[in-house]
Design a protein around this motif. Structure first.
Motif, mmCIF file in Angstrom:
data_model
loop_
_atom_site.group_PDB
_atom_site.id
_atom_site.type_symbol
_atom_site.label_atom_id
_atom_site.label_comp_id
_atom_site.label_asym_id
_atom_site.label_seq_id
_atom_site.Cartn_x
_atom_site.Cartn_y
_atom_site.Cartn_z
ATOM 1 N N SER A 43 -14.737 -6.482 4.428
ATOM 2 C CA SER A 43 -14.329 -6.880 3.064
ATOM 3 C C SER A 43 -13.998 -5.641 2.250
ATOM 4 O O SER A 43 -14.735 -5.242 1.331
ATOM 5 N N ILE A 44 -12.884 -5.003 2.586
ATOM 6 C CA ILE A 44 -12.465 -3.774 1.916
ATOM 7 C C ILE A 44 -10.962 -3.781 1.720
ATOM 8 O O ILE A 44 -10.240 -4.583 2.313
ATOM 9 N N THR A 382 -19.908 -15.848 -0.946
ATOM 10 C CA THR A 382 -20.490 -15.132 0.180
ATOM 11 C C THR A 382 -20.024 -13.685 0.282
ATOM 12 O O THR A 382 -20.684 -12.871 0.921
ATOM 13 N N SER A 383 -18.899 -13.354 -0.325
ATOM 14 C CA SER A 383 -18.445 -11.962 -0.341
ATOM 15 C C SER A 383 -17.357 -11.796 -1.385
ATOM 16 O O SER A 383 -16.787 -12.771 -1.879
ATOM 17 N N SER A 384 -17.080 -10.555 -1.736
ATOM 18 C CA SER A 384 -16.003 -10.243 -2.683
ATOM 19 C C SER A 384 -15.330 -8.951 -2.252
ATOM 20 O O SER A 384 -15.959 -8.081 -1.640
ATOM 21 N N ALA A 404 -5.634 -15.022 9.122
ATOM 22 C CA ALA A 404 -6.426 -14.345 10.158
ATOM 23 C C ALA A 404 -7.422 -13.338 9.597
ATOM 24 O O ALA A 404 -7.647 -12.285 10.191
ATOM 25 N N GLY A 405 -8.016 -13.667 8.449
ATOM 26 C CA GLY A 405 -9.028 -12.782 7.884
ATOM 27 C C GLY A 405 -8.497 -11.701 6.977
ATOM 28 O O GLY A 405 -9.235 -10.772 6.613
ATOM 29 N N ILE A 436 -11.106 -9.852 4.703
ATOM 30 C CA ILE A 436 -12.052 -10.874 4.305
ATOM 31 C C ILE A 436 -13.174 -10.874 5.337
ATOM 32 O O ILE A 436 -13.037 -11.441 6.426
ATOM 33 N N GLY A 437 -14.253 -10.178 5.058
ATOM 34 C CA GLY A 437 -15.327 -10.028 6.033
ATOM 35 C C GLY A 437 -16.171 -11.288 6.177
ATOM 36 O O GLY A 437 -16.116 -12.195 5.372
#
Length: 437
Positions: A43-44, A382-384, A404-405, A436-437
């Motif tokens: 997620s970077i 769940t993440s940002s 695909a993420g 998108i981790g």
């Protein structure tokens, strides 16, 4: 005489040079090294790019220019690298691009299908850049490259190439449209599975899209207009439909409103559509503000190919994943409902712009330029991921690509398309890619 001969020689040389420069040409620069394996996605922020990519197998980024399609690797590279392969045609222009990835079994190859302004359809091996097959369709008038500087519209919202699949064996089908003709093509080998010609009613079928296994096209020659629904794999007409209340009247009434919704990419793989028995419609947001009263209703295709209403859907922006429908509510919060029961499943604790969803998550971008990942079942964040490269970055956007993420956003200074590029795009490297981790 010597002067005359010299003039003839010069003119001939100029003619030869002009012919060599301007003659129709096709150039393939194939890959000379293997493609690396996909990297674990984090997620970077990964990259700032000058062009908008399609992502293939999590290993390649495919781009387009007016007359060239090319790829680089890896997907996580911070900048655009030297092309892994490239394909160029002259003087034709790139009109549309779609990609079809090989199945999860890993058997076969992924292909990048390109359509050109002269009607040529060229499929390229996504890994090597080789030409896999070529086909030809009669091009519609005025087909040209519309991707501007980044190619985003050509890649992320193609107008005359769509992807669907067979309802029987789930194998992908590419649907290409031209001048009053539609073809269903096997992306593996280029075999034309079916053809529909509409030359008896020219110019009547320009509003079209695909569902998961169907092709939809609106026939504006019918009075009132008719939605035609075809099987994607065979081209067989499954059903025709008009919204309740459709009638003959002025052109704006007879040619009633319809628009696909919750599509996987551009106008391909759309889960629903919205329609009204008139063209005089307003958005749900405008109606809530008192700017009009007629809003479209949402519809979808049932298993028996009949069109059924979707009463739960009643907002401008929706994302459908199976039985879950997420909607952009007033104030920016996301509410999720069951399509079958109408029961509310959850409401997001954060506000943002709803941009997509998959079997696990719903995705939105908040006012602080962060991509937020919400669990599909609970709505919990769940993440940002930060979309700004620099804290002072402020931009708007109208086109983005979720696959695909990865999320890719074309950053703009304004959504006013009439602006020149220097005032339209946010920066030279105006496309940002995050994981998108």
């Amino acid at each position: 005489m010597l002067t005359g001969l010299l003039v003839l020689v010069v003119v001939a040389a100029m003619g030869i040079t002009a012919y060599r420069t301007l003659k129709p040409a096709e150039t393939v620069s194939r890959a000379d090294k293997p493609v690396p394996s996909p990297e674990p996605i984090k997620s970077i922020q990964y990259a700032e790019l000058p062009s908008a990519p399609l992502i293939v197998e999590g290993r390649l980024r495919v781009y387009t220019e007016q007359r060239r399609v090319f790829a680089d690797t890896p997907v996580t590279a911070q900048r655009m690298n030297t092309p892994h392969w490239s394909y160029r045609r002259w003087p034709a222009e790139v009109v549309s691009i779609v990609e079809v990835e090989k199945p999860a079994s890993g058997v076969g190859m992924s292909v990048v299908v390109t359509k050109w302004s002269d009607g040529e359809i060229v499929a390229l091996d996504a890994e090597k850049g080789d030409i896999v097959w070529q086909a030809k369709i009669d091009p519609a008038d005025g087909e040209s490259f519309k991707g501007r500087r980044t190619g985003a519209k050509t890649m992320w919202s193609p107008e005359d190439l769509f992807v669907s699949a067979s309802a029987v064996d789930k194998q992908p089908i590419v649907i290409a449209t031209g001048k009053d003709v539609v073809e269903g093509i096997d992306p593996v080998n280029g075999v034309i599975r079916w053809t529909r010609s509409f030359i008896a009613e020219p110019g009547c079928r320009t509003n079209d899209w695909t569902g998961t296994d169907t092709y939809f096209v609106k026939n504006t020659c019918a009075k009132p207009a008719t939605l035609e629904i075809y099987d994607a794999a065979s081209g067989v007409l499954l059903n025709t439909w008009r919204p309740p209340g459709a009638s003959i009247g002025t052109d704006n009434v007879t040619n009633w409103f319809i628009e696909p919704a919750s599509c996987q990419l551009g106008r391909s793989g759309c889960a629903m559509f919205k329609a009204a028995p008139t063209g005089d419609v307003v958005t749900y947001t405008d109606a809530a503000s008192g700017l009009g009263t007629i809003t479209p209703a949402y519809w979808s295709l049932a298993a028996d190919h009949t069109v059924k209403p979707e009463p739960v859907a009643d907002k401008d922006t929706i994302v459908v994943v199976g039985d879950v429908i997420a909607q952009q509510m007033t104030g920016g919060y996301i509410w999720a409902f069951s399509r079958t029961t109408g029961q509310r499943l959850w409401m997001s604790e954060v506000a943002g712009r709803l941009i997509g969803g998959d079997q696990r998550n719903v995705y939105l971008v908040n006012n602080d330029y962060q991509l937020l990942v919400l669990n599909l079942e609970t709505g919990a964040v769940t993440s940002s991921t930060e979309l700004r490269i620099r804290p002072a970055d402020r931009f708007v956007y109208s086109m983005y690509y979720l696959h695909a993420g990865y999320l890719v956003v074309e950053r703009l200074q304004t959504t006013k398309e009439s602006e020149i590029d220097d005032r339209y795009y946010f920066s030279q490297d105006t496309v940002v890619l995050v994981g998108i981790g």
